[in-house]
Every structure is written in C-alpha cells, then in structure tokens.
Write an enzyme that holds these catalytic residues in place. Structure first.
Site, PDB file in Angstrom:
ATOM      1  N   PRO A   2      46.119  40.526  32.741  1.00 40.12           N
ATOM      2  CA  PRO A   2      44.716  40.273  32.396  1.00 40.12           C
ATOM      3  C   PRO A   2      43.801  41.368  32.936  1.00 40.12           C
ATOM      4  CG  PRO A   2      45.773  38.269  33.179  1.00 40.12           C
ATOM      5  CD  PRO A   2      46.733  39.393  33.447  1.00 40.12           C
ATOM      6  N   GLU A   3      42.952  41.876  32.053  1.00 42.65           N
ATOM      7  CA  GLU A   3      41.958  42.863  32.438  1.00 42.65           C
ATOM      8  C   GLU A   3      40.578  42.269  32.180  1.00 42.65           C
ATOM      9  OE1 GLU A   3      42.766  46.924  31.323  1.00 42.65           O
ATOM     10  OE2 GLU A   3      44.876  46.505  30.955  1.00 42.65           O
ATOM     11  N   LYS A  59      38.010  41.717  37.611  1.00 40.05           N
ATOM     12  CA  LYS A  59      39.086  40.816  37.204  1.00 40.05           C
ATOM     13  C   LYS A  59      39.010  39.457  37.912  1.00 40.05           C
ATOM     14  CE  LYS A  59      42.265  44.713  36.460  1.00 40.05           C
ATOM     15  NZ  LYS A  59      43.614  45.253  36.753  1.00 40.05           N
ATOM     16  N   HIS A  92      54.276  26.111  34.557  1.00 40.46           N
ATOM     17  CA  HIS A  92      53.558  27.102  35.344  1.00 40.46           C
ATOM     18  C   HIS A  92      52.113  26.700  35.615  1.00 40.46           C
ATOM     19  CE1 HIS A  92      56.754  29.665  33.252  1.00 40.46           C
ATOM     20  NE2 HIS A  92      57.121  29.553  34.508  1.00 40.46           N
ATOM     21  N   ARG A 110      54.108  34.275  37.523  1.00 40.93           N
ATOM     22  CA  ARG A 110      54.613  35.096  38.629  1.00 40.93           C
ATOM     23  C   ARG A 110      53.899  34.854  39.959  1.00 40.93           C
ATOM     24  NH1 ARG A 110      55.699  41.222  36.907  1.00 40.93           N
ATOM     25  NH2 ARG A 110      56.612  41.120  38.999  1.00 40.93           N
ATOM     26  N   ARG A 151      36.107  61.428  44.234  1.00 41.22           N
ATOM     27  CA  ARG A 151      37.528  61.081  44.154  1.00 41.22           C
ATOM     28  C   ARG A 151      38.356  62.306  43.778  1.00 41.22           C
ATOM     29  NH1 ARG A 151      38.089  56.241  46.455  1.00 41.22           N
ATOM     30  NH2 ARG A 151      40.181  56.233  45.517  1.00 41.22           N
ATOM     31  N   ARG A 249      52.204  53.751  37.311  1.00 41.55           N
ATOM     32  CA  ARG A 249      51.838  53.061  36.082  1.00 41.55           C
ATOM     33  C   ARG A 249      52.330  53.833  34.862  1.00 41.55           C
ATOM     34  NH1 ARG A 249      47.337  49.474  36.699  1.00 41.55           N
ATOM     35  NH2 ARG A 249      46.563  49.431  38.865  1.00 41.55           N
TER      36      ARG A 249
END
Length: 262
Positions: A2-3, A59, A92, A110, A151, A249
């Site tokens: 999920p984003e 999120k 679940h 999970r 960054r 990723r």
C-alpha cells in the site's frame, strides 16, 4: 505494498463505513499487530467512542475518535475492509471494530506493521509520526526542492525514504521518475532547478490521477502497466525497459527516456 493512494482509499472506507458511528466492540484476534498498547487497553479506551473524520499522513491512517486516535499502518499486505457483521471472517482479520451493523476489519497477511494508540490527539500522534517527512500530496515546490538539495542519495532512494517525504513507495517513485524523464540513479542533490521543478510537477500529477482509483493503477499508458510484462517496453518510446535493484528495491526505468546523466 500500500502506498499513498491505497491509504487514501482506506481513509475513504473508514469515513463511509464508520464516521460518526459508535464503536460497539473491539475484537483483537492477533495481538502481534498491536504496538505499545495491549488488547485490553485498546478495548477499554476505544469502545463506546465515536469515529470522527479520519486523516492520512503519508502511508499512515489516523482513525480519529472523540477520544484517542487509532493509528494504522498497512506494511506490505495490509488493508482496511468494511463488511456486514454477518460476512464470514477472513483468517487475516487481525483487529475488528464493530460500528453500527458493520465490521471495520484491519486485515493483514504478513503483519509487518499494525496499530498504535495515541491518547493525546496532538502530542502522542506527533510522537508516533515523529520520523515522517511532509506528506507527498501537501508538500510545496520550494520545500520539496529544499528536502532534495540536502540528500546525497540516489533520487529513487530519496523519494521512497519516509523520513524525507511521506507516502511514496516503489511503484509511485518509478512512475514519477519515468514521467519526469529522470534516471533513478541520479543523486538527489545534483538535480537542476528545472529538473526538480519538473519532478515535483509530475509527482503532483501522478498522485492526483492515482488517488481516485485507490491504488497505483496499472494503466497501459503508465510505466506501472508494463513493469511486470515478460518483455516490458516503454509505453512512451517503445524501447525496452531496464530493471535493476537500487537500495534493495526492484527499480524499473526506460534508458531511452531516462538517460543516466551522472
């Protein structure tokens, strides 16, 4: 995983299913998803309260009540489902809130994240979200540029770092970089002003298009719609897409549209 658009969809599920409703019962089927709160305390502090208007930050879903705030994070496999009380349970379903004649079910296979409880609507919520950057839907262009300028990491890593910018995951970051024609391996602080402006614009456009669907849609005109093909090609130029692991990723881009300018 999920984003931001998925969690915005869960916010709408909560609002339509439970906003204004009294929480008649909290059923904890698996204490493994609770963080910093026991099942007994969650039931004691939340039962009898009413859900108010929910909020989202990145999120995270903030299930506000007229008392404490329940914070939900969905990890890689979580979701929020509104069901009738009579609907059969899912194996679940970890925590179930009974509201009116419905169940609001926190479902997660999970169990990588879970549920927190913030007694104070401001201080405790801020403490839980302390390491989150600004929300990707709300960040302005100047703040966005300032965040990236400090960054040295690759731009893909910077976009998916929740302490820098909250809400973007793997699919969204690849999609936004493809639209902005920027190679994911570029250093974030090496972007020109024009590139940074373009990246922010495409991020906003992508999010505005994805949020109404409640997911990152696999449209044929999007990179997302081709990344899992057997022989994926770019929907813009027709060239072969490239896949490589960056920062742990799986990262997909088009070498033709996104040349490596490092």
């Amino acid at each position: 995983m999920p984003e931001l658009p998925d969690v915005e969809g869960f916010r709408e599920v909560l609002a339509s299913c439970a906003q204004g409703e009294r929480i008649k019962r909290v059923q904890v089927n698996d204490t493994g998803v609770l963080h910093g709160v026991s099942a007994r305390r969650l039931k004691r502090d939340v039962e009898g309260r009413r859900f108010t208007e929910p909020e989202r930050h990145g999120k995270w879903l903030l299930a506000r009540t007229d008392g404490p705030t329940v914070l939900l994070h969905f990890g890689m496999t979580g979701e929020l489902v509104c069901c009738r009380e009579t609907d059969p349970p899912d194996p679940h379903d970890r925590v179930v809130f009974t509201v009116g004649h419905h169940h609001l079910r926190y479902r997660d296979q999970r169990k990588l994240r879970g549920i927190w409880l913030a007694e104070d609507a401001d201080a405790d919520v801020a403490r839980v979200l302390d390491r989150q950057g600004p929300d990707a839907m709300a960040v302005g262009r100047a703040e966005f540029a300032e965040l990236l300028s400090g960054r040295r990491s690759r731009i893909k890593s910077a976009l998916t770092d929740q302490s820098v910018l909250a809400g973007l995951g793997n699919l969204l970051a690849d999609e936004i970089l493809w639209r902005a024609r920027l190679h994911p391996g570029r250093r974030a602080n090496d972007l020109t002003d024009d590139e940074c402006r373009r990246l922010h614009t495409e991020m906003r456009r992508t999010l505005r298009s994805a949020v109404p669907t409640g997911c990152v849609p696999p449209r044929k005109s999007w990179l997302t719609g081709h990344r899992d093909d057997t022989d994926p090609v770019c929907p813009r130029c027709g060239g072969a897409l490239h896949r490589e692991r960056m920062g742990g990723r799986s990262t997909v881009w088009c070498p033709g549209c996104q040349p490596d300018g490092s």
